[in-house]
Design a protein around this motif. Sequence first.
Motif, PDB file in Angstrom:
ATOM      1  N   ARG A  89       0.893  -1.302   0.136  1.00  0.00           N
ATOM      2  CA  ARG A  89       0.026  -0.048  -0.053  1.00  0.00           C
ATOM      3  C   ARG A  89       0.881   1.272   0.104  1.00  0.00           C
ATOM      4  O   ARG A  89       1.471   1.390   0.954  1.00  0.00           O
ATOM      5  CB  ARG A  89      -0.769   0.048   1.290  1.00  0.00           C
ATOM      6  CG  ARG A  89      -1.592  -1.303   1.647  1.00  0.00           C
ATOM      7  CD  ARG A  89      -2.774  -1.495   0.726  1.00  0.00           C
ATOM      8  NE  ARG A  89      -3.701  -0.605   0.000  1.00  0.00           N
ATOM      9  CZ  ARG A  89      -4.026  -0.541  -1.277  1.00  0.00           C
ATOM     10  NH1 ARG A  89      -3.107  -1.345  -2.220  1.00  0.00           N
ATOM     11  NH2 ARG A  89      -4.771   0.394  -1.843  1.00  0.00           N
ATOM     12  N   GLU A  90       0.977   1.853  -1.015  1.00  0.00           N
ATOM     13  CA  GLU A  90       1.969   2.912  -1.265  1.00  0.00           C
ATOM     14  C   GLU A  90       1.677   3.752  -2.436  1.00  0.00           C
ATOM     15  O   GLU A  90       0.978   3.354  -3.257  1.00  0.00           O
ATOM     16  CB  GLU A  90       3.554   2.293  -1.399  1.00  0.00           C
ATOM     17  CG  GLU A  90       3.738   1.465  -2.428  1.00  0.00           C
ATOM     18  CD  GLU A  90       5.096   1.204  -2.934  1.00  0.00           C
ATOM     19  OE1 GLU A  90       6.065   1.795  -2.250  1.00  0.00           O
ATOM     20  OE2 GLU A  90       5.205   0.318  -3.755  1.00  0.00           O
ATOM     21  N   SER A  91       2.235   5.054  -2.347  1.00  0.00           N
ATOM     22  CA  SER A  91       1.936   5.900  -3.585  1.00  0.00           C
ATOM     23  C   SER A  91       2.991   5.733  -4.821  1.00  0.00           C
ATOM     24  O   SER A  91       2.497   5.695  -5.843  1.00  0.00           O
ATOM     25  CB  SER A  91       2.001   7.270  -3.154  1.00  0.00           C
ATOM     26  OG  SER A  91       2.853   7.557  -2.051  1.00  0.00           O
ATOM     27  N   GLY A  92       4.128   5.360  -4.388  1.00  0.00           N
ATOM     28  CA  GLY A  92       5.162   5.108  -5.265  1.00  0.00           C
ATOM     29  C   GLY A  92       5.200   3.444  -5.691  1.00  0.00           C
ATOM     30  O   GLY A  92       4.268   2.865  -5.550  1.00  0.00           O
ATOM     31  N   VAL A  93       6.442   3.153  -6.219  1.00  0.00           N
ATOM     32  CA  VAL A  93       6.679   1.815  -6.530  1.00  0.00           C
ATOM     33  C   VAL A  93       7.849   1.314  -6.040  1.00  0.00           C
ATOM     34  O   VAL A  93       8.208   0.003  -6.286  1.00  0.00           O
ATOM     35  CB  VAL A  93       6.608   1.766  -8.107  1.00  0.00           C
ATOM     36  CG1 VAL A  93       5.405   1.784  -8.824  1.00  0.00           C
ATOM     37  CG2 VAL A  93       7.813   2.450  -8.702  1.00  0.00           C
TER      38      VAL A  93
END
Length: 319
Positions: A295-299
């Motif tokens: 669960r994250e905004s980046g990769v």
Amino acid sequence: EDSGISDAEEFEEAAAKLEAPEEVKEKLKREISRFKNTIGSQAENGVIRTYIETLLEMPWEKRSEENNDIQYARKVLDEDHYGMETVKERILESLAVRTLTRREESPILCLVGPPGTGKTSIARSLARATNRPYVRISLGGVRDEAEIRGHRKTYVGAMPGRIANGIRSAGVKNPVLLLDEIDKVSTDYKGDTFSALLEVLDSEQNSRFRDHYLEVPLDLSEVMFITTANSLQTIPRPLLDRMEVIELGSYTDEEKLMIAKDHLLPKQMKKHGLKRAQLRLTDDAVREIITCYTRESGVRNLERRLGALCRKVDMRLVG
């Protein structure tokens, strides 16, 4: 003793060949004669030697042949980054403006967004696109002005500041310098770090930037500065006014899927010595990793998970 004298001769030869402003050459002359006079005293001689070597290593007049071809820059950005159309468009626009106006007037790009959204890698591809060396200077936790501006030579173990060092390691006077995490700089009792940064980023002043260690002005006017931040809250107003903010948002799950397939998985497989036939992932499997394991905004974590998968495959192939 003799080695000191032959070093002095080497310094004189190097100084004669050095392409540098007159002030720098004068300074070198003076320091080399001081070097000769202190050959008997080890400590003092060592300090002067280090200083002379630093001055000789700085790229005073060395430039990288820049590439201002916007089509080429677009191609590079597209190769390196999936999606992010508005961000890439803004970056290309600022390159175009930079090409047509005097550099001094173009604002500094500030890439803002959560961790892992590609701020540093965009700066890296921008360097590749414009054919300039790329140097990353981390500002996280910098609280002392001397880290930016250097220590005076009277201090034991004095060194140039991070900016001068960055220029030195780039080897040219027009690199892309990424000032990473400019929002994490703390204003402290030790001189105002932000005012030093302002001078670095201000085109009116930075053609004669003074590093305390170098003592001769360093020209930063041809550097392409890019800054990154997680948020704009802690950046002082005057500094923000110098910058053009580009927001990098979170990726959607579909974008992450494409990034995983086109960039992350091939990269991790290569890193773990896997051939294409040895590991195939269905889109659904990648979606599963994205929705259930990261669960994250980046990769960033997504890439770590794919790396973990590759290691498991390695184990099977070896075991």
